[in-house]
Design a protein around this motif. Structure first.
Motif, PDB file in Angstrom:
ATOM      1  N   UNK A 115       4.004 -12.530   0.973  1.00  0.00           N
ATOM      2  CA  UNK A 115       2.731 -13.110   0.548  1.00  0.00           C
ATOM      3  C   UNK A 115       1.710 -12.996   1.661  1.00  0.00           C
ATOM      4  N   UNK A 116       2.126 -13.401   2.830  1.00  0.00           N
ATOM      5  CA  UNK A 116       1.190 -13.466   3.922  1.00  0.00           C
ATOM      6  C   UNK A 116       0.641 -12.114   4.347  1.00  0.00           C
ATOM      7  N   UNK A 117       1.495 -11.104   4.275  1.00  0.00           N
ATOM      8  CA  UNK A 117       1.030  -9.801   4.726  1.00  0.00           C
ATOM      9  C   UNK A 117       0.210  -9.088   3.681  1.00  0.00           C
ATOM     10  N   UNK A 127      -7.699 -16.878  -1.082  1.00  0.00           N
ATOM     11  CA  UNK A 127      -8.321 -17.476   0.096  1.00  0.00           C
ATOM     12  C   UNK A 127      -8.679 -18.931  -0.173  1.00  0.00           C
ATOM     13  N   UNK A 152       0.826  -1.203   0.000  1.00  0.00           N
ATOM     14  CA  UNK A 152       0.000   0.000   0.000  1.00  0.00           C
ATOM     15  C   UNK A 152       0.858   1.250   0.000  1.00  0.00           C
ATOM     16  N   UNK A 160      -1.366 -10.346   0.712  1.00  0.00           N
ATOM     17  CA  UNK A 160      -2.446 -10.902  -0.086  1.00  0.00           C
ATOM     18  C   UNK A 160      -3.799 -10.339   0.349  1.00  0.00           C
ATOM     19  N   UNK A 161      -3.846  -9.865   1.572  1.00  0.00           N
ATOM     20  CA  UNK A 161      -5.077  -9.261   2.066  1.00  0.00           C
ATOM     21  C   UNK A 161      -5.463  -8.032   1.266  1.00  0.00           C
ATOM     22  N   UNK A 162      -4.492  -7.400   0.656  1.00  0.00           N
ATOM     23  CA  UNK A 162      -4.759  -6.125  -0.009  1.00  0.00           C
ATOM     24  C   UNK A 162      -4.934  -6.276  -1.509  1.00  0.00           C
ATOM     25  N   UNK A 196      -8.201 -11.607  -4.301  1.00  0.00           N
ATOM     26  CA  UNK A 196      -8.134 -11.959  -2.880  1.00  0.00           C
ATOM     27  C   UNK A 196      -8.899 -13.251  -2.613  1.00  0.00           C
ATOM     28  N   UNK A 219      -5.649 -21.167   0.006  1.00  0.00           N
ATOM     29  CA  UNK A 219      -5.221 -21.404   1.384  1.00  0.00           C
ATOM     30  C   UNK A 219      -6.143 -22.406   2.061  1.00  0.00           C
ATOM     31  N   UNK A 275     -10.548  -7.529  -4.795  1.00  0.00           N
ATOM     32  CA  UNK A 275     -11.507  -8.511  -4.281  1.00  0.00           C
ATOM     33  C   UNK A 275     -11.457  -9.882  -4.969  1.00  0.00           C
ATOM     34  N   UNK A 301       7.759 -15.471   1.829  1.00  0.00           N
ATOM     35  CA  UNK A 301       6.642 -15.961   2.633  1.00  0.00           C
ATOM     36  C   UNK A 301       5.996 -14.828   3.414  1.00  0.00           C
ATOM     37  N   UNK A 345       4.451 -17.324  -4.758  1.00  0.00           N
ATOM     38  CA  UNK A 345       4.692 -17.857  -3.425  1.00  0.00           C
ATOM     39  C   UNK A 345       3.829 -19.075  -3.128  1.00  0.00           C
TER      40      UNK A 345
END
Lengths: 233, 233
Positions: B140-142, B156, B60, B144-146, B152, B159, B149, B137, B96
């Motif tokens: 990706x983890x931090x 999900x 961001x 992917x939330x952003x 995202x 995962x 839609x 890692x 990732x």
DNA sequence: TCACTATGTGAACGAATGTTTACCCGAAGG
DNA sequence: CCTTCGGGTAAACATTCGTTCACATAGTGA
């Protein structure tokens, strides 16, 4: 990588509650907070709305105009209560840490002094701290990384203190043969402390009060899991 | 709340490696990636530099101008290779996940078919997937939330598939008495799956190759920890 | 009544954002 | 030789950002 796929209460969803409703959820977590008692009601409204928006879309993606518009204020009004966006986030993060630290300290005080009971109490309280206001816990955890440098470092120290507390608990417990850590008492204590903290803290990411069991029931499970990890007997 | 305090490789540090150097670290993770083979060398440089900057300061907070400036390009040049910032992030996140999923699938294939060996193989591979390129890692983890839609939601799902795989493994293993899950085979499998995934995935957050043991050694510890959590015998 | 403080406003600031447009160049292919 | 085109550019687009400024209003204590 990692979250897990257990996404139930996840951010940025279209079917998520409106910010106004969610702000009230955060406001409830403010009740009885010593640090926030001094704030005016307008400041608390700004804080609650900020929390709802930060939680929903991330602090970086939330503008001051977003916050003040949601509060029915002009952008300039925010500066009557906070020095800027960073301070708003900082107050929220501190609030979250205060809650958790107080809860853990209280639980350790109230538990029997033997290492096994202390570990169980720690894990239980730590999970509870993440479940009573999961949104706040998520918010803190995701956003403290984006604080200004000095504030970020202060928070890192607070987190480290909590971890060291748990590690010491495990180390002495291993020396007194209450625990059988996978590695020796030293390296093992560090590792198991991280395992327990990491595992427990993630509960706030997927916990959904409408689908999962009650918080203290879940916390019980995590406490016995922590005992298993530590090889307690 | 939660990280843990075991911050060693943490973001936005002043003493962190320069983006240019870190971009090379990410570029190394691109080698032999099927999806990225089709990209031009300029596109891969953009991708690597984006990864370094996203990792350092979050997606961001990273502008297209940041990325292209670091590559010695003009902002418009990025659009010759990607549709926009969201696609850059998406390609990285997919990369990732590809790495991790392939690693886990390979490990399960190569392990003995009994539940205990399968669980150990899963946990070991899952941790390894987070340690060989911890920066990727974490990124990706931090981030992917952003994603936008639809992207995202796609992530999900990926995962969730991995989690379901582990849960099924635990459930059938509990039914055949190989595991003694804290709860019953059903609720217990879900819970223990989350515990294992959450605990293992966080390793990338604090792992420091210069201070911690070798990745496969650490992965071994986590594999036996997973067996403890599952009550394997 | 008067000054003060707290809390609000609208307008403006310069800077930065993601993206598009029109254009350019050098190499490859017929 | 001339065309095509991938890969690059500068410049501009309309927005949005965090923040500041000068000013308004209301309640309060002296």
């Amino acid at each position: 990588m990692s979250d897990n796929g257990a996404v139930s209460t996840s951010p940025a969803k279209s079917d998520a509650p409106l910010p106004a409703d969610q702000a009230e959820v955060f406001a409830r977590s403010f009740e009885g907070a010593s640090d926030l008692a001094a704030l005016s009601s307008a400041a608390r409204r700004v804080l609650a709305m900020s929390a709802a928006l930060f939680y929903r879309q991330g602090a970086a993606a939330t503008s001051i105009r977003d916050i003040t518009r949601a509060c029915g204020l002009s952008p300039a009004a925010l500066y009557n209560h906070f020095a800027g966006k960073d301070e708003v986030l900082y107050v929220l993060v501190c609030h979250g840490h205060d809650r958790l630290e107080r809860r853990v300290a209280g639980a350790l005080d109230g538990a029997a002094p033997d290492p096994v009971a202390q570990l169980a109490a720690f894990a239980h309280a730590y999970v509870m701290g993440h479940l009573v206001h999961p949104e706040l816990a998520q918010l803190v955890r995701r956003e403290y990384l984006h604080l200004s440098r000095p504030r970020y470092q202060e928070i890192v120290l607070r987190r480290r203190r909590l971890r060291d507390q748990l590690r010491e608990l495990l180390r002495t417990g291993a020396q007194s043969k209450h625990f059988d850590l996978i590695d020796g008492p030293d390296a093992g204590a560090t590792r198991v402390a991280l395992m327990v903290l990491d595992m427990c803290s993630r509960t706030s990411e997927w916990y959904d009060p409408t689908r999962n069991e009650a918080p203290d029931e879940l916390a019980d499970h995590y406490a016995t899991a922590a005992l298993r990890l530590a090889g307690a007997h």
